[in-house]
Design a protein around this motif. Structure first.
Motif, short mmCIF file in Angstrom:
data_model
loop_
_atom_site.label_atom_id
_atom_site.label_comp_id
_atom_site.label_asym_id
_atom_site.label_seq_id
_atom_site.Cartn_x
_atom_site.Cartn_y
_atom_site.Cartn_z
N ALA A 58 0.81 -1.22 0.00
CA ALA A 58 0.00 0.00 0.00
C ALA A 58 0.84 1.27 0.00
CB ALA A 58 -0.94 0.00 1.21
N LEU A 59 2.14 1.15 0.29
CA LEU A 59 3.00 2.34 0.31
C LEU A 59 3.28 2.81 -1.11
CD1 LEU A 59 5.62 1.47 3.08
CD2 LEU A 59 3.77 3.14 3.21
N PRO A 60 3.35 4.12 -1.34
CA PRO A 60 3.64 4.61 -2.69
C PRO A 60 5.06 4.29 -3.14
CG PRO A 60 3.57 6.42 -1.11
CD PRO A 60 3.09 5.20 -0.39
N GLN A 61 6.03 4.25 -2.20
CA GLN A 61 7.41 3.93 -2.52
C GLN A 61 7.86 2.75 -1.67
OE1 GLN A 61 9.17 5.25 -4.91
NE2 GLN A 61 7.67 6.82 -5.46
N PRO A 62 8.59 1.76 -2.26
CA PRO A 62 9.04 0.60 -1.48
C PRO A 62 10.08 1.00 -0.44
CG PRO A 62 10.01 0.57 -3.68
CD PRO A 62 9.01 1.68 -3.68
N ARG A 63 10.00 0.37 0.72
CA ARG A 63 10.96 0.60 1.80
C ARG A 63 11.83 -0.65 1.96
NH1 ARG A 63 8.84 4.73 5.07
NH2 ARG A 63 7.70 6.15 3.67
N LYS A 64 13.03 -0.46 2.49
CA LYS A 64 13.97 -1.57 2.66
C LYS A 64 14.35 -1.71 4.13
CE LYS A 64 15.97 -1.77 -1.96
NZ LYS A 64 17.21 -1.83 -2.76
N VAL A 65 14.53 -2.99 4.53
CA VAL A 65 14.96 -3.31 5.89
C VAL A 65 16.13 -4.27 5.77
CG1 VAL A 65 14.34 -4.36 8.09
CG2 VAL A 65 12.66 -2.98 6.86
N ALA A 66 17.31 -3.87 6.27
CA ALA A 66 18.51 -4.70 6.21
C ALA A 66 18.83 -5.11 4.79
CB ALA A 66 18.37 -5.93 7.11
N GLY A 67 18.66 -4.20 3.85
CA GLY A 67 18.98 -4.48 2.45
C GLY A 67 17.89 -5.21 1.69
N LEU A 68 16.86 -5.65 2.38
CA LEU A 68 15.75 -6.36 1.73
C LEU A 68 14.56 -5.43 1.58
CD1 LEU A 68 15.74 -9.83 3.55
CD2 LEU A 68 16.54 -9.35 1.24
N ASP A 69 13.84 -5.63 0.50
CA ASP A 69 12.60 -4.90 0.33
C ASP A 69 11.65 -5.26 1.47
OD1 ASP A 69 9.64 -4.98 -1.01
OD2 ASP A 69 10.82 -3.30 -1.77
N LEU A 70 10.85 -4.29 1.91
CA LEU A 70 9.96 -4.53 3.06
C LEU A 70 9.01 -5.68 2.79
CD1 LEU A 70 9.26 -3.43 5.86
CD2 LEU A 70 7.57 -1.95 4.79
N GLY A 71 8.49 -5.79 1.56
CA GLY A 71 7.61 -6.90 1.23
C GLY A 71 8.31 -8.24 1.27
N GLN A 72 9.57 -8.29 0.79
CA GLN A 72 10.34 -9.54 0.83
C GLN A 72 10.63 -9.97 2.26
OE1 GLN A 72 13.75 -8.51 -1.50
NE2 GLN A 72 12.71 -8.84 -3.46
N PHE A 73 10.88 -8.99 3.12
CA PHE A 73 11.10 -9.31 4.53
C PHE A 73 9.85 -9.92 5.15
CE2 PHE A 73 11.15 -8.14 9.04
CZ PHE A 73 12.37 -8.66 9.43
N GLY A 74 8.68 -9.39 4.80
CA GLY A 74 7.43 -9.96 5.31
C GLY A 74 7.19 -11.37 4.79
N VAL A 75 7.50 -11.61 3.51
CA VAL A 75 7.34 -12.96 2.95
C VAL A 75 8.25 -13.96 3.68
CG1 VAL A 75 7.69 -14.37 0.88
CG2 VAL A 75 6.60 -12.13 0.69
N ALA A 76 9.49 -13.55 3.93
CA ALA A 76 10.41 -14.43 4.65
C ALA A 76 9.89 -14.75 6.05
CB ALA A 76 11.79 -13.76 4.72
#
Length: 283
Positions: free
Chosen positions: A78-96
């Protein structure tokens, strides 16, 4: 946040997360076999009262991990711009995180001697959650928008409906219409012999009337019209400031034509020049 950016896959993720959260309140241990000499020890324990909230490790690694992962996925979409956490995209971090929750729930069920509904439903919800998170960007059916865009309402034609606009052709006109409206009752002028009507507007005696009649086309007849968008009406004296604005959905009377422009009369009797006549609807 743009809610309309969520997809059906995100809906699956949200539904599975809700089911996983509900499963955390269910019993994680089933009733063991209490036959034999150990029956007296079984009776002293209420196995149905144990759930995930009684074990911090199971709660955090399976149930809340899955719910938090689902929340991260939905927020990242839902965010207009992707955010990153520890080098990972925020969505990829949630999938993991959802995959980790499903992996832990599977081995927790395997390790349990007597699995309760909390563990079984928790595993099913975690598997659906992880599967939906992984397949959402891959399968076309899950890429469809969860909330469709609103359909534009069809614009009603001018004069349609129970209350047509001013001057709608065929609508009942009041008996007090001004002089010059088509079909309106003409009033004899003062000083005219009884039964003799005054000359038509624009052809009245005098140089001004003759000039106006000469400037109008010989075959012009007054007609009703409506504008597609709001347009200014300028004074006949050529002043740059408009004297009125013609609004869509209202019918106006064209009483004269000057080149490409029209002399229009408003509902309050004012007359002016409509310079932009493109797209008007004649009645």
């Amino acid at each position: 946040m743009n809610i309309r950016s969520l997809t059906r896959g995100d809906g699956v993720v949200i539904g599975a997360a809700v089911l996983l959260f509900i499963a955390s309140f269910l019993s994680t241990a089933g009733s063991p076999d209490c036959s034999g000499p150990l029956a007296k020890y079984c009776e002293a324990q209420d196995y149905g009262s144990f759930n995930a909230w009684d074990s911090v490790s199971g709660l955090m690694s399976v149930y809340l991990a899955g719910v938090i992962g689902a929340a991260i996925i939905v927020v990242s979409r839902a965010l207009p711009q992707p955010r990153k956490v520890a080098g990972l995209d925020l969505g990829q971090f949630g999938v993991a995180l959802t995959v980790f929750a499903a992996w832990t729930a599977f081995w927790a069920l395997i390790d349990s001697n007597s699995a309760g509904p909390g563990l079984i439903i928790g595993l099913i919800a975690a598997l659906i959650l992880a599967g939906g998170a992984i397949a959402s960007p891959l399968l076309p059916p899950l890429k469809v928008a969860l909330i469709g865009a609103p359909k534009p309402q069809a614009a009603a034609p001018y004069g349609a409906g129970p209350n047509p606009g001013y001057g709608y052709p065929g609508a009942q006109q009041q008996a007090s219409q001004g002089y010059g409206y088509p079909g309106g009752q003409q009033q004899p002028q003062t000083g005219q012999p009884h039964g003799q009507q005054a000359p038509a507007d624009g052809t009245a005696g005098g140089p001004a009337g003759a000039t106006a009649a000469a400037g109008a086309p010989a075959d012009f007849a007054p007609f009703w019209f409506a504008v597609p968008v709001a347009r200014p009406l300028y004074g006949e004296d050529g002043a740059p400031a408009p004297i009125a604005e013609l609004a869509p959905g209202t019918w106006y009377l064209a009483v004269e034509q000057r080149g490409q422009a029209l002399i229009a009369q408003t509902q309050d009797g004012r007359r002016g020049v409509l310079q932009d006549t493109t797209g008007i609807q004649r009645g």
